[in-house]
Design a protein around this motif. Structure first.
Motif, PDB file in Angstrom:
ATOM      1  N   LYS A   1       9.967   4.939   2.957  1.00 34.61           N
ATOM      2  CA  LYS A   1       9.879   5.691   1.697  1.00 34.61           C
ATOM      3  C   LYS A   1      10.916   6.812   1.664  1.00 34.61           C
ATOM      4  O   LYS A   1      11.507   7.087   0.617  1.00 34.61           O
ATOM      5  CB  LYS A   1       8.464   6.245   1.511  1.00 34.61           C
ATOM      6  CG  LYS A   1       7.465   5.166   1.143  1.00 34.61           C
ATOM      7  CD  LYS A   1       6.064   5.688   1.044  1.00 34.61           C
ATOM      8  CE  LYS A   1       5.866   6.518  -0.194  1.00 34.61           C
ATOM      9  NZ  LYS A   1       4.461   6.890  -0.408  1.00 34.61           N
TER      10      LYS A   1
ATOM     11  N   GLY B   1       2.687   1.480   9.744  1.00 34.63           N
ATOM     12  CA  GLY B   1       2.386   2.630   8.891  1.00 34.63           C
ATOM     13  C   GLY B   1       3.404   3.749   9.069  1.00 34.63           C
ATOM     14  O   GLY B   1       3.854   4.352   8.086  1.00 34.63           O
TER      15      GLY B   1
ATOM     16  N   GLN C   1       8.674  -2.055  -3.271  1.00 34.27           N
ATOM     17  CA  GLN C   1       7.818  -2.778  -2.340  1.00 34.27           C
ATOM     18  C   GLN C   1       8.624  -3.736  -1.475  1.00 34.27           C
ATOM     19  O   GLN C   1       8.443  -3.799  -0.261  1.00 34.27           O
ATOM     20  CB  GLN C   1       6.730  -3.539  -3.096  1.00 34.27           C
ATOM     21  CG  GLN C   1       5.780  -4.284  -2.167  1.00 34.27           C
ATOM     22  CD  GLN C   1       4.638  -4.941  -2.918  1.00 34.27           C
ATOM     23  OE1 GLN C   1       4.226  -4.469  -3.964  1.00 34.27           O
ATOM     24  NE2 GLN C   1       4.126  -6.025  -2.380  1.00 34.27           N
TER      25      GLN C   1
ATOM     26  N   SER D   1       0.807  -1.220   0.000  1.00 35.83           N
ATOM     27  CA  SER D   1       0.000   0.000   0.000  1.00 35.83           C
ATOM     28  C   SER D   1       0.846   1.278   0.000  1.00 35.83           C
ATOM     29  O   SER D   1       0.331   2.349  -0.276  1.00 35.83           O
ATOM     30  CB  SER D   1      -0.965   0.008   1.184  1.00 35.83           C
ATOM     31  OG  SER D   1      -0.274   0.116   2.395  1.00 35.83           O
ATOM     32  N   HIS D   2       2.135   1.172   0.296  1.00 30.49           N
ATOM     33  CA  HIS D   2       3.016   2.350   0.316  1.00 30.49           C
ATOM     34  C   HIS D   2       3.984   2.387  -0.869  1.00 30.49           C
ATOM     35  O   HIS D   2       4.863   3.242  -0.906  1.00 30.49           O
ATOM     36  CB  HIS D   2       3.798   2.410   1.631  1.00 30.49           C
ATOM     37  CG  HIS D   2       2.965   2.873   2.778  1.00 30.49           C
ATOM     38  ND1 HIS D   2       2.148   2.025   3.487  1.00 30.49           N
ATOM     39  CD2 HIS D   2       2.791   4.095   3.317  1.00 30.49           C
ATOM     40  CE1 HIS D   2       1.525   2.714   4.423  1.00 30.49           C
ATOM     41  NE2 HIS D   2       1.901   3.966   4.339  1.00 30.49           N
ATOM     42  N   SER D   3       3.831   1.483  -1.807  1.00 28.60           N
ATOM     43  CA  SER D   3       4.697   1.439  -2.977  1.00 28.60           C
ATOM     44  C   SER D   3       3.990   2.068  -4.168  1.00 28.60           C
ATOM     45  O   SER D   3       2.773   2.048  -4.259  1.00 28.60           O
ATOM     46  CB  SER D   3       5.057  -0.008  -3.316  1.00 28.60           C
ATOM     47  OG  SER D   3       5.752  -0.588  -2.252  1.00 28.60           O
ATOM     48  N   ASP D   4       4.792   2.577  -5.083  1.00 25.80           N
ATOM     49  CA  ASP D   4       4.219   3.223  -6.267  1.00 25.80           C
ATOM     50  C   ASP D   4       4.479   2.443  -7.550  1.00 25.80           C
ATOM     51  O   ASP D   4       4.259   2.951  -8.638  1.00 25.80           O
ATOM     52  CB  ASP D   4       4.748   4.653  -6.395  1.00 25.80           C
ATOM     53  CG  ASP D   4       6.255   4.711  -6.629  1.00 25.80           C
ATOM     54  OD1 ASP D   4       6.892   3.653  -6.841  1.00 25.80           O
ATOM     55  OD2 ASP D   4       6.802   5.830  -6.603  1.00 25.80           O
TER      56      ASP D   4
ATOM     57  N   ALA E   1       6.595   2.693   7.443  1.00 32.58           N
ATOM     58  CA  ALA E   1       6.535   2.748   5.977  1.00 32.58           C
ATOM     59  C   ALA E   1       6.865   4.151   5.472  1.00 32.58           C
ATOM     60  O   ALA E   1       7.514   4.304   4.434  1.00 32.58           O
ATOM     61  CB  ALA E   1       5.159   2.297   5.485  1.00 32.58           C
ATOM     62  N   VAL E   2       6.438   5.162   6.203  1.00 35.44           N
ATOM     63  CA  VAL E   2       6.768   6.544   5.828  1.00 35.44           C
ATOM     64  C   VAL E   2       8.283   6.739   5.881  1.00 35.44           C
ATOM     65  O   VAL E   2       8.883   7.321   4.975  1.00 35.44           O
ATOM     66  CB  VAL E   2       6.021   7.552   6.735  1.00 35.44           C
ATOM     67  CG1 VAL E   2       6.519   8.976   6.506  1.00 35.44           C
ATOM     68  CG2 VAL E   2       4.515   7.451   6.515  1.00 35.44           C
TER      69      VAL E   2
END
Length: 150
Positions: free
Chosen positions: A136, A129, A60, A51-54, A132-133
């Motif tokens: 990134k 969560g 990921q 959910s945090h990958s683009d 994950a920030v």
């Protein structure tokens, strides 16, 4: 982004490896409840990373390994995180992927150990969560890696 099949494959690997992860955590001194939390974090890290990958290649996987190891090191100690990571990589026949995973695991463990007070706050999803920030940010700063030629 990874395909639904890739996500299913990773989830299946997590389930198959769960007893190995649990036993590694226990052998490193984690209580039964802590080892169960490690297993829960292992499974949840896959979804959080997705959910945090683009869709950037390798992102990921890098986020997943960072978040996973930072959480375990921050909540259960570096020894447990190292044991679980070693159990996860044991028997793999993908040296490029293993090298990347070992690097990203180490970055995660270092962060988790240094920020254990923050990692220890709140629920598992909240902690992952927040991590994950950070992952990134570390990805953007080239602190997390991936290998193009596998």
């Amino acid at each position: 982004m990874s395909s639904p099949f890739d996500q299913l494959k990773k989830a299946a690997q997590a389930v198959v490896g769960a007893p190995h992860v649990f036993n590694a955590a226990r052998s490193a001194g984690a209580s039964s409840s802590a080892a169960a939390d490690v297993m829960a974090a292992s499974a949840a890290a896959i979804q959080v990373a997705s959910s945090h990958s683009d869709g950037t290649p390798g992102m990921q996987n890098a986020i997943r390994h960072f978040v996973w190891q930072a959480y375990i090191a921050g909540r259960h100690g570096v020894a447990v995180a190292e044991a679980v990571a070693a159990a996860h990589e044991e028997g793999r026949d993908t040296p490029h992927d293993t090298r990347v995973d070992l690097h990203n695991n180490a970055v995660g463990r270092e962060y988790g150990a240094a920020h254990s007070a923050d990692v220890g706050q709140g629920s598992l999803p909240d902690a992952l969560g927040r991590l994950a920030v950070v992952a990134k940010q570390k990805w953007a700063a080239d602190e997390l890696i991936w290998v193009k030629d596998r």
